[in-house]
Design a protein around this motif. Structure first.
Motif, PDB file in Angstrom:
ATOM      1  N   ALA A  52      77.778  38.780  30.747  1.00  0.00           N
ATOM      2  CA  ALA A  52      77.141  39.325  31.581  1.00  0.00           C
ATOM      3  C   ALA A  52      77.397  38.987  33.075  1.00  0.00           C
ATOM      4  CB  ALA A  52      75.603  39.528  31.300  1.00  0.00           C
ATOM      5  N   ASP A  53      77.873  37.585  33.261  1.00  0.00           N
ATOM      6  CA  ASP A  53      77.943  37.145  34.422  1.00  0.00           C
ATOM      7  C   ASP A  53      79.370  36.047  34.191  1.00  0.00           C
ATOM      8  OD1 ASP A  53      77.921  36.210  36.967  1.00  0.00           O
ATOM      9  OD2 ASP A  53      76.006  34.825  36.847  1.00  0.00           O
ATOM     10  N   PRO A  54      80.288  36.839  34.659  1.00  0.00           N
ATOM     11  CA  PRO A  54      81.603  36.035  34.591  1.00  0.00           C
ATOM     12  C   PRO A  54      81.485  34.610  35.063  1.00  0.00           C
ATOM     13  CG  PRO A  54      82.089  38.078  35.123  1.00  0.00           C
ATOM     14  CD  PRO A  54      80.740  37.947  35.296  1.00  0.00           C
ATOM     15  N   ALA A  55      80.715  34.413  36.297  1.00  0.00           N
ATOM     16  CA  ALA A  55      80.616  33.323  36.933  1.00  0.00           C
ATOM     17  C   ALA A  55      79.809  31.898  36.058  1.00  0.00           C
ATOM     18  CB  ALA A  55      79.578  33.404  38.457  1.00  0.00           C
ATOM     19  N   ALA A  56      79.119  32.470  35.137  1.00  0.00           N
ATOM     20  CA  ALA A  56      78.467  31.458  34.297  1.00  0.00           C
ATOM     21  C   ALA A  56      79.623  30.386  33.622  1.00  0.00           C
ATOM     22  CB  ALA A  56      77.689  32.081  33.272  1.00  0.00           C
ATOM     23  N   GLU A  57      80.928  30.832  33.302  1.00  0.00           N
ATOM     24  CA  GLU A  57      81.980  30.307  32.664  1.00  0.00           C
ATOM     25  C   GLU A  57      82.648  29.321  33.561  1.00  0.00           C
ATOM     26  OE1 GLU A  57      84.452  32.863  30.991  1.00  0.00           O
ATOM     27  OE2 GLU A  57      83.016  33.618  29.498  1.00  0.00           O
ATOM     28  N   LEU A  58      82.232  29.296  35.025  1.00  0.00           N
ATOM     29  CA  LEU A  58      83.055  28.567  35.912  1.00  0.00           C
ATOM     30  C   LEU A  58      82.624  26.871  35.983  1.00  0.00           C
ATOM     31  CD1 LEU A  58      83.831  31.113  38.442  1.00  0.00           C
ATOM     32  CD2 LEU A  58      85.082  30.269  36.914  1.00  0.00           C
ATOM     33  N   ALA A  59      83.314  26.057  36.524  1.00  0.00           N
ATOM     34  CA  ALA A  59      82.690  24.768  36.889  1.00  0.00           C
ATOM     35  C   ALA A  59      81.449  25.004  37.812  1.00  0.00           C
ATOM     36  CB  ALA A  59      83.767  23.901  37.100  1.00  0.00           C
ATOM     37  N   PRO A  60      80.755  23.869  37.696  1.00  0.00           N
ATOM     38  CA  PRO A  60      79.418  23.906  38.589  1.00  0.00           C
ATOM     39  C   PRO A  60      79.979  23.835  40.080  1.00  0.00           C
ATOM     40  CG  PRO A  60      78.832  22.596  36.816  1.00  0.00           C
ATOM     41  CD  PRO A  60      80.485  22.842  36.572  1.00  0.00           C
ATOM     42  N   GLY A  61      81.038  23.122  40.376  1.00  0.00           N
ATOM     43  CA  GLY A  61      81.370  23.069  41.840  1.00  0.00           C
ATOM     44  C   GLY A  61      81.964  24.570  42.305  1.00  0.00           C
ATOM     45  N   VAL A  62      82.727  25.062  41.495  1.00  0.00           N
ATOM     46  CA  VAL A  62      83.477  26.351  41.661  1.00  0.00           C
ATOM     47  C   VAL A  62      82.393  27.408  41.856  1.00  0.00           C
ATOM     48  CG1 VAL A  62      85.060  28.323  40.978  1.00  0.00           C
ATOM     49  CG2 VAL A  62      85.564  25.726  40.615  1.00  0.00           C
ATOM     50  N   ARG A  63      81.405  27.374  40.845  1.00  0.00           N
ATOM     51  CA  ARG A  63      80.181  28.239  40.885  1.00  0.00           C
ATOM     52  C   ARG A  63      79.345  28.254  42.115  1.00  0.00           C
ATOM     53  NH1 ARG A  63      78.783  27.332  36.230  1.00  0.00           N
ATOM     54  NH2 ARG A  63      77.176  25.421  36.631  1.00  0.00           N
ATOM     55  N   ALA A  64      79.136  26.886  42.502  1.00  0.00           N
ATOM     56  CA  ALA A  64      78.118  26.830  43.974  1.00  0.00           C
ATOM     57  C   ALA A  64      79.145  27.429  44.907  1.00  0.00           C
ATOM     58  CB  ALA A  64      78.233  25.359  44.220  1.00  0.00           C
ATOM     59  N   ALA A  65      80.451  27.259  45.120  1.00  0.00           N
ATOM     60  CA  ALA A  65      81.246  27.726  46.272  1.00  0.00           C
ATOM     61  C   ALA A  65      81.247  29.402  46.183  1.00  0.00           C
ATOM     62  CB  ALA A  65      82.665  27.140  46.076  1.00  0.00           C
ATOM     63  N   LEU A  66      81.303  29.860  44.970  1.00  0.00           N
ATOM     64  CA  LEU A  66      81.194  30.970  44.784  1.00  0.00           C
ATOM     65  C   LEU A  66      79.967  31.923  45.242  1.00  0.00           C
ATOM     66  CD1 LEU A  66      82.852  33.693  43.797  1.00  0.00           C
ATOM     67  CD2 LEU A  66      82.076  33.352  41.525  1.00  0.00           C
ATOM     68  N   ARG A  67      78.852  31.295  44.945  1.00  0.00           N
ATOM     69  CA  ARG A  67      77.564  31.695  45.295  1.00  0.00           C
ATOM     70  C   ARG A  67      77.317  31.666  46.802  1.00  0.00           C
ATOM     71  NH1 ARG A  67      73.978  29.142  40.531  1.00  0.00           N
ATOM     72  NH2 ARG A  67      74.488  30.555  38.555  1.00  0.00           N
ATOM     73  N   ALA A  68      77.941  30.623  47.227  1.00  0.00           N
ATOM     74  CA  ALA A  68      77.862  30.366  48.944  1.00  0.00           C
ATOM     75  C   ALA A  68      78.596  31.735  49.593  1.00  0.00           C
ATOM     76  CB  ALA A  68      78.368  29.134  49.364  1.00  0.00           C
ATOM     77  N   ARG A  69      79.659  31.803  48.810  1.00  0.00           N
ATOM     78  CA  ARG A  69      80.465  33.062  49.388  1.00  0.00           C
ATOM     79  C   ARG A  69      79.745  34.256  49.289  1.00  0.00           C
ATOM     80  NH1 ARG A  69      85.223  30.352  47.597  1.00  0.00           N
ATOM     81  NH2 ARG A  69      85.277  31.960  45.875  1.00  0.00           N
ATOM     82  N   THR A  70      79.177  34.357  48.142  1.00  0.00           N
ATOM     83  CA  THR A  70      78.483  35.447  48.076  1.00  0.00           C
ATOM     84  C   THR A  70      77.198  35.849  49.128  1.00  0.00           C
ATOM     85  OG1 THR A  70      79.100  35.538  45.505  1.00  0.00           O
ATOM     86  CG2 THR A  70      77.353  36.912  46.292  1.00  0.00           C
ATOM     87  N   LEU A  71      76.468  34.859  49.094  1.00  0.00           N
ATOM     88  CA  LEU A  71      75.551  34.713  50.087  1.00  0.00           C
ATOM     89  C   LEU A  71      76.032  35.000  51.574  1.00  0.00           C
ATOM     90  CD1 LEU A  71      73.241  31.638  48.938  1.00  0.00           C
ATOM     91  CD2 LEU A  71      72.895  34.299  48.670  1.00  0.00           C
ATOM     92  N   ALA A  72      77.113  34.445  51.926  1.00  0.00           N
ATOM     93  CA  ALA A  72      77.352  34.669  53.239  1.00  0.00           C
ATOM     94  C   ALA A  72      78.014  36.312  53.410  1.00  0.00           C
ATOM     95  CB  ALA A  72      78.617  33.556  53.519  1.00  0.00           C
ATOM     96  N   GLY A  73      78.642  36.607  52.389  1.00  0.00           N
ATOM     97  CA  GLY A  73      78.779  38.148  52.370  1.00  0.00           C
ATOM     98  C   GLY A  73      77.900  39.112  52.525  1.00  0.00           C
ATOM     99  N   THR A  74      76.733  38.617  51.709  1.00  0.00           N
ATOM    100  CA  THR A  74      75.584  39.496  51.884  1.00  0.00           C
ATOM    101  C   THR A  74      74.769  39.441  53.127  1.00  0.00           C
ATOM    102  OG1 THR A  74      75.203  39.246  49.491  1.00  0.00           O
ATOM    103  CG2 THR A  74      73.518  39.902  50.507  1.00  0.00           C
ATOM    104  N   ALA A  75      74.894  38.417  53.652  1.00  0.00           N
ATOM    105  CA  ALA A  75      74.214  37.920  55.021  1.00  0.00           C
ATOM    106  C   ALA A  75      75.157  38.990  56.151  1.00  0.00           C
ATOM    107  CB  ALA A  75      74.059  36.628  55.243  1.00  0.00           C
ATOM    108  N   LEU A  76      76.194  38.832  56.084  1.00  0.00           N
ATOM    109  CA  LEU A  76      77.034  39.674  56.898  1.00  0.00           C
ATOM    110  C   LEU A  76      76.760  41.195  56.819  1.00  0.00           C
ATOM    111  CD1 LEU A  76      79.301  39.545  59.038  1.00  0.00           C
ATOM    112  CD2 LEU A  76      81.119  39.656  57.308  1.00  0.00           C
TER     113      LEU A  76
END
Length: 788
Positions: free
Chosen positions: A196-220
């Motif tokens: 359901a969530d492909p990001a769950a298979e990623l490493a914790p650091g990569v996952r955090a960076a992906l979520r940060a970019r997602t939040l930034a994109g959402t804010a923008l």
């Protein structure tokens, strides 16, 4: 199962958004069938995409199109059967596919769901569902996938335009469905078995960076949306109270030719062919008044399919009613016209834009079969409410029907009509309406003959109430004029003036029902009565064949609370017309004062001897030489004066025709110059020819008309030289048709051009005559008195 449930919001939102677009468009349809068909298309297209999710993407579109063809075929068959359309399914489907867009934009509102009015929304809804499902679900681009339903919704709003009440709740529901799809698309649950969530298979650091970019994109994105809202909101707010644009203004509705725009000119042709069978009429069932409490719009069921209706026996029917072909409400001094705007209509017709009060009505169903009647006008018993067996377009104001494809021999259709039963006992005290709503029925164009105005004033002065004026006009025309079958067609001011006041031994005071009805209507307008002319047929009692002798025209007058009331100015059978002079007494002209009597005595000659002439007078009279010489000189002076008068009047007549009045009047004057020139040249125009046929006749009358030669632009003159050839009048004929059937569109430049063509043609025709014929041409008084 959980993943499946989590994936359903996006497909359901797509179906809901497309269904809401169908609901918006369905607001201009006569029933909810269109909304249901669009919803079915949404379910079908999204369902096919979901069912084929495991197939390659390139295979989904062909499968979906095949399903669309099947669904469209079922929908077209159902709507065709429901409306009882004539023709095979293949013919109906091909016509719908070919004419779907123009028919949808020219259909009369409320639109009946027919094959040609449902095919475009149905296909558009299916394609929107296919695009939304493939982009929004298969490609996980929900926002991009919603653009197709959004475009469909916007298109529905545009097509509806100002023709339906605003429904803001549909827009709110549409936005809510889109928001639900976007929210569900943020946490996709894939239906192909993946996580359901492909990001769950990623490493914790990569996952955090992906979520940060997602939040930034959402804010923008939120900032961009808020900024756009701030910019666009004032513009949208200003448009809330404005009337939407109607796309129908950009699409030309079905058109008719000159014979259908003015069928009044066909009366004389039918009168000359009294045995020509035009159509057959049969009354189906029994006439019945509407029961108390039944709405006026209710129509009885029409026998459908191949079941032959039972026709009433002659003893069971009421006296025959007139069948209406067209209602002519516009008159410009030259021709009567329908002046209608025809909109494609379904089987059930809307209420006419009536000016009536409450009326008792009866329902009558007739079966009409066309024989040799041509054109597009569809004969019906007024006022039609339901038509089966023929595709129709309808002018809602006049109630005139046409079949856009034209009438064909054997065409059979049934018409349920609402027959009004006004209380004629109210006529003596009834008033007539006024104001903008009836201005077109009161308009009297400039240029009306003085004698007609005098007759109208005399009839109005002696009769005060509207009904009394109408009755006086009816009686005067019926008592003083003769109904004949061989009278030429024509109802312009000069034609009517000749009909009313022309010499009875010279063709005047006789006409067909065309002149009787037109004269009544024009005189009625001159006395303040709103009038119109109706062309139709008087079928035999009990039904049967309708022939050329049954065609007629009659006038109608609009009364408050009674509606349009027909009058019959035709003379009673076996009656002799009374002399017009017996009852029409125009105002006397100012008497000419008598000449002063000569009182001076004869003067003496300067030499003081008596004047010989005076001496002869005293002796008993003039001498023989003086009498002969004086008589011849006086005769010559008289002839010269008459010739000068005729030439002056002819020149003044040409100046009035070509330089005075509106452009349409000047074009008509130029045309009269041409027809007078042909008559002077010994090539008179037959009365039955149309303008284009007259142009061909005029072209054949030109010298050297056998065909073009090496000197096609010149013509040999009588001296052996070459002179410029007279121009043909084809362009003038086109301007005449424009002025006759669209007088408001003629321009001063076109009127000037018409005058130049007429003068050049007349001069060219005259130049080929012998010298003595050219002299007589200028002195001939005929154009001053010829009937036009």
């Amino acid at each position: 199962m959980v993943r499946v449930l989590r994936a359903l919001p996006v497909p359901l939102a797509l179906v809901a958004m497309i269904g809401l677009a169908g609901a918006v468009l369905g607001a201009v349809y006569a029933d909810p069938l269109l909304t249901r068909l669009v919803l079915g298309a949404a379910v079908g297209s999204v369902g096919v995409s979901l069912a084929a999710r495991r197939l390659p993407s390139w295979l989904v579109a062909p499968l979906s199109v095949l399903a669309l063809l099947g669904y469209a075929a079922v929908a077209l068959w159902f709507t065709a059967q429901r409306a009882d359309l004539p023709g095979s399914f293949g013919t109906v489907a091909a016509d719908a596919a070919r004419n779907g867009i123009p028919r949808l934009l020219t259909a009369l509102i409320p639109v009946e769901p027919l094959p040609d009015t449902v095919i475009v929304p149905l296909v558009a809804a299916w394609l929107a569902g296919l695009a939304g499902a493939e982009v929004g679900i298969r490609s996980d681009r929900v926002l991009l996938g919603l653009t197709a339903p959004a475009g469909l919704y916007a298109g529905a709003l545009y097509v509806v335009g100002p023709n339906a009440d605003p429904t803001p709740w549909l827009t709110v529901a549409f936005a809510a469905a889109g928001a639900m799809a976007l929210a569900a698309g943020g946490r996709p649950a894939r239906l192909d078995g993946g996580p359901a969530d492909p990001a769950a298979e990623l490493a914790p650091g990569v996952r955090a960076a992906l979520r940060a970019r997602t939040l930034a994109g959402t804010a923008l994105g939120v900032v961009v949306v808020l900024g756009l809202a701030a910019l666009v909101a004032p513009v949208v707010a200003r448009q809330v109270g404005t009337t939407p644009v109607d796309p129908r203004r950009y699409v030309q509705p079905p058109q008719v030719d000159s014979l259908d725009e003015n069928p009044l000119i066909r009366i004389s042709g039918w009168a000359l062919n009294p045995d020509q069978k035009l159509l057959d009429v049969a009354t189906v069932g029994s006439d019945r008044p509407l029961p108390a409490g039944e709405p006026a719009g209710t129509v009885p069921p029409i026998p459908a399919g191949d079941d032959e209706p039972e026709v009433e026996e002659e003893s069971d029917v009421v006296p025959p009613r007139r069948i209406r072909l067209a209602v002519l409400g516009d008159y410009d001094g030259v021709t009567w016209r329908v002046g209608g705007t025809y909109r494609n209509a379904g089987r059930v017709l809307p209420e006419p834009e009536s000016l009536l009060g409450a009326q008792a009505v009866e329902q009558v169903v007739q079966r009409i079969t066309i024989d040799s009647l041509t054109g597009r006008l569809l004969p019906v018993l007024p006022t039609p409410r339901e038509v089966t067996g023929a595709r129709v377009a309808y002018d809602q104001e006049s109630g005139t029907l046409i079949q856009p494809e034209g009438l064909t021999t054997g065409l059979s259709y049934s018409v349920a009509s609402r027959v009004e039963r006004p209380d004629y006992g109210l006529l003596p005290s009834a008033s007539v309406p006024s104001g903008d709503a009836v201005a077109r029925f009161l308009r009297v164009e400039p240029g009306a003959p003085e004698q007609m105005q005098q007759l109208a004033a005399q009839l109005a002065e002696e009769n005060g109430s509207p009904h009394a004026r109408a009755d006086a006009i009816e009686t005067f025309i019926a008592e003083h004029y003769r109904l004949v079958a061989d009278a030429p067609s024509g109802h312009a001011y000069p034609n009517l003036n000749f009909f009313l006041f022309g010499p009875s031994n010279g063709g005047g005071q006789r006409g067909t029902s065309e002149q009787f009805a037109a004269a009544f209507a024009v005189l009625g307008r001159m006395t303040g009565l709103p009038t119109r002319v109706v062309v139709g047929f008087q079928p035999p009692a009990g039904g049967g064949p309708v022939r050329g002798a049954d065609a007629l025209a009659w006038p109608e007058v609009l009364f408050d609370d009674l509606g349009w009331v027909a009058f019959d100015p035709l003379p009673k059978p076996n009656t002799r017309p009374k002399p017009v002079e017996q009852d029409f007494k125009p105002p006397p002209e100012d008497p000419t004062p008598p000449p002063e009597e000569a009182t001076a005595s004869p003067e003496a000659t300067p030499s003081g001897t008596p004047d010989p002439a005076a001496a002869s007078d005293r002796d008993g009279g003039l001498g023989t030489p003086v009498l002969v010489g004086g008589g011849s000189g006086g005769l010559l002076l008289l002839l010269a004066g008459l010739a000068t008068l005729v030439v002056g009047l002819r020149r003044a007549q040409r100046r009035r025709r070509l330089a005075e009045g509106a452009p349409a009047q000047r074009i008509a004057g130029a045309w009269r110059e041409v027809t007078d020139a042909l008559r002077l040249a010994g090539r008179p125009v037959p009365d039955h020819l149309a303008a284009t046929e007259v142009a061909e006749h005029a072209r054949a009358s030109l010298p050297g008309a056998a065909g073009p030669g090496p000197d096609a632009g010149t013509t040999p003159d009588r001296a052996g030289g070459l002179r410029p050839a007279a121009p043909p009048v084809d362009d003038l004929a086109a301007l005449v048709n424009l002025a006759a059937f669209a007088p408001g569109s003629a321009t001063d430049e076109q009127a000037r051009r018409a005058g130049e063509l007429a003068v050049a043609y007349s001069a060219g025709l005259r130049a080929d005559r012998p010298w003595w014929r050219r002299v007589l041409w200028s002195l001939h008084p005929g154009p001053l008195r010829w009937r036009r």
